[in-house]
Write an enzyme that holds these catalytic residues in place. Structure first.
Site, PDB file in Angstrom:
ATOM      1  N   GLY A 114       0.850  -1.183   0.000  1.00  0.00           N
ATOM      2  CA  GLY A 114       0.000   0.000   0.000  1.00  0.00           C
ATOM      3  C   GLY A 114       0.881   1.225   0.000  1.00  0.00           C
ATOM      4  N   CYS A 160       6.347   0.232   7.559  1.00  0.00           N
ATOM      5  CA  CYS A 160       5.883   1.426   6.847  1.00  0.00           C
ATOM      6  C   CYS A 160       7.009   1.921   5.954  1.00  0.00           C
ATOM      7  CB  CYS A 160       5.484   2.508   7.856  1.00  0.00           C
ATOM      8  SG  CYS A 160       4.913   4.029   7.084  1.00  0.00           S
ATOM      9  N   LEU A 161       6.672   2.216   4.713  1.00  0.00           N
ATOM     10  CA  LEU A 161       7.677   2.724   3.786  1.00  0.00           C
ATOM     11  C   LEU A 161       8.222   4.082   4.204  1.00  0.00           C
ATOM     12  CD1 LEU A 161       5.988   1.640   0.437  1.00  0.00           C
ATOM     13  CD2 LEU A 161       7.879   0.507   1.647  1.00  0.00           C
ATOM     14  N   GLN A 180       2.842   9.845   1.229  1.00  0.00           N
ATOM     15  CA  GLN A 180       4.153   9.204   1.276  1.00  0.00           C
ATOM     16  C   GLN A 180       5.031   9.561   0.086  1.00  0.00           C
ATOM     17  OE1 GLN A 180       2.348   5.181   2.335  1.00  0.00           O
ATOM     18  NE2 GLN A 180       4.328   5.148   3.401  1.00  0.00           N
ATOM     19  N   HIS A 223      -3.952   1.069   7.763  1.00  0.00           N
ATOM     20  CA  HIS A 223      -2.626   1.698   7.724  1.00  0.00           C
ATOM     21  C   HIS A 223      -2.616   2.873   6.739  1.00  0.00           C
ATOM     22  CE1 HIS A 223       1.900   1.441   7.928  1.00  0.00           C
ATOM     23  NE2 HIS A 223       1.733   2.122   6.799  1.00  0.00           N
ATOM     24  N   GLU A 224      -3.101   2.635   5.523  1.00  0.00           N
ATOM     25  CA  GLU A 224      -3.067   3.678   4.499  1.00  0.00           C
ATOM     26  C   GLU A 224      -4.037   4.817   4.832  1.00  0.00           C
ATOM     27  OE1 GLU A 224      -0.566   3.631   2.621  1.00  0.00           O
ATOM     28  OE2 GLU A 224      -0.066   1.555   3.061  1.00  0.00           O
ATOM     29  N   HIS A 254      -2.506   7.189   7.192  1.00  0.00           N
ATOM     30  CA  HIS A 254      -1.602   8.141   6.532  1.00  0.00           C
ATOM     31  C   HIS A 254      -2.354   9.389   6.075  1.00  0.00           C
ATOM     32  CE1 HIS A 254       2.396   6.468   6.335  1.00  0.00           C
ATOM     33  NE2 HIS A 254       1.939   5.302   5.933  1.00  0.00           N
TER      34      HIS A 254
END
Length: 187
Positions: free
Chosen positions: A46, A98-99, A51, A140-141, A144
């Site tokens: 994702g 997490c990226l 991000q 999670h997304e 963000h």
């Protein structure tokens, strides 16, 4: 479509609520195409627009559960959560990464179910009822897009540890990004 740099915790766009998408333009289509390519190169399951430094309410997802490929874009999403267990998160089955905090993974308790409501690139509304990892990805997304990173939700021992990592890496302030395929092999 180019791969975009991924912002690292401390970048202001990651820590504030993203703005609604007013219309689906060619710029939005290009952004989403770039997000898919960036997510694949990272690799991730994702990726939120925040991000890649864009403060819009968009995320993409791409996850295969062994039987079905779950892939799509969520424009102006909402997420309705099921209950969250009070149990301590399992260190084997509930690890999350997490990226925007590359290379780190910590256990985090999430709702087992989630309902995603959003628009796709054609402007069509859709709904997905998810369980397990797909529900986790949506949560999670969506976080963000509200300026919340998974590190903000960690329980105390893990929260202290990730704060040390962030400080040790020199993150936590604006100006840090990484380029998928070049800077980290596996965030």
């Amino acid at each position: 479509m180019p791969i975009r740099p991924i912002t690292i915790t401390g970048e202001p766009v990651l820590h504030q609520r993203a703005q609604e998408v007013e219309s689906i333009t060619d710029d939005i289509r290009t952004l989403i195409a770039d997000m898919y390519e960036t997510m694949e190169a990272a690799p991730g399951v994702g990726l939120a627009a925040t991000q890649v430094g864009v403060g819009l309410r968009i995320f993409v997802f791409d996850w295969h559960d062994g039987e079905t490929l779950h892939r799509g874009e969520a424009i102006n999403p909402t997420v309705e959560l099921g209950p969250v267990s009070e149990d301590w998160p399992d260190e084997d089955t509930e690890l999350e990464g997490c990226l925007s905090i590359p290379g780190e993974r910590y256990p985090l308790k999430r709702a087992e179910t989630a309902v995603l409501r959003a628009m796709n690139l054609e402007g069509e509304a859709y709904e997905i009822s998810a369980t397990g990892w797909l529900a986790r990805i949506f949560q999670h997304e969506f976080d963000h897009l509200n300026g919340t990173l998974y590190a903000d939700r960690l329980l105390k021992p893990y929260a202290r540890e990730i704060k040390r990592v962030i400080k040790g890496e020199g993150w936590g302030e604006p100006g840090h990004t990484w380029m998928p395929g070049k800077d980290f092999l596996e965030p």
